[in-house]
Design an enzyme around this catalytic site. Sequence first.
Site, PDB file in Angstrom:
ATOM      1  N   TRP A   1      34.026  31.845  50.667  1.00 20.43           N
ATOM      2  CA  TRP A   1      32.795  32.202  48.868  1.00 20.43           C
ATOM      3  C   TRP A   1      31.554  31.356  49.097  1.00 20.43           C
ATOM      4  CZ3 TRP A   1      33.078  35.103  45.373  1.00 20.43           C
ATOM      5  CH2 TRP A   1      34.282  35.913  44.947  1.00 20.43           C
TER       6      TRP A   1
ATOM      7  N   SER B   1      38.562  29.136  48.606  1.00 19.72           N
ATOM      8  CA  SER B   1      39.113  27.232  49.229  1.00 19.72           C
ATOM      9  C   SER B   1      40.409  27.439  48.281  1.00 19.72           C
ATOM     10  CB  SER B   1      38.562  26.656  47.498  1.00 19.72           C
ATOM     11  OG  SER B   1      36.660  26.681  48.001  1.00 19.72           O
TER      12      SER B   1
ATOM     13  N   VAL C   1      34.226  25.608  48.133  1.00 22.06           N
ATOM     14  CA  VAL C   1      32.404  25.480  47.260  1.00 22.06           C
ATOM     15  C   VAL C   1      33.636  26.535  45.715  1.00 22.06           C
ATOM     16  CG1 VAL C   1      30.674  25.919  46.421  1.00 22.06           C
ATOM     17  CG2 VAL C   1      31.203  25.145  48.498  1.00 22.06           C
TER      18      VAL C   1
ATOM     19  N   GLY D   1      32.797  30.941  33.133  1.00 18.99           N
ATOM     20  CA  GLY D   1      32.963  31.266  32.289  1.00 18.99           C
ATOM     21  C   GLY D   1      34.711  31.249  31.559  1.00 18.99           C
TER      22      GLY D   1
ATOM     23  N   HIS E   1      39.873  29.606  35.330  1.00 15.91           N
ATOM     24  CA  HIS E   1      39.272  30.013  36.903  1.00 15.91           C
ATOM     25  C   HIS E   1      39.899  28.577  37.173  1.00 15.91           C
ATOM     26  CE1 HIS E   1      40.229  32.017  40.188  1.00 15.91           C
ATOM     27  NE2 HIS E   1      39.406  31.790  40.466  1.00 15.91           N
TER      28      HIS E   1
END
Length: 158
Positions: A25, A57, A79, A84, A87
């Site tokens: 990611w 991750s 990373v 929003g 999570h």
Amino acid sequence: MSGSGSPELSVDGSGLRVAVVAAHWHEDFMTGLLEGARTALKEAKVEEVEVVRVPGSFELPVVCAALAPNYDAIVALGVIIRGGTPHFEFVAQGVTSGLTRVALDHSTPIGFGVLTCESEAQARDRSGMSGARESKGYEAAVAAITTAVILREAASDS
């Protein structure tokens, strides 16, 4: 983000076996983190390095746990950027707790190179990319190999 106080490379990692486990990611930032880790390992004269890529991750702890018995140190790179939803907190806490558990359960140093950032700009500044203020991949590798050397010396003293 200060950038001050980061560890300096002051050990010889010759003879160490090191795994670098890196998420996919945020590939642009991951490229900087990986290059930073590779640079530190090369400067420390670590010749036996395996790079393993994982989806994200959250997968770092389980793969690090599988590799830990076969390596003197592991560098975990990822990373996580706040969004929003909650999570971010769940993933960041799970990864941090998981990597800590792996290090303690296996007595294997794990360099924590997981960026937990509020924004892509923060990730860029910490990633080691061109123009970045910090190289957390480099710092994580330095921490892992320095700790591995300390453990190696402690074992030889006993």
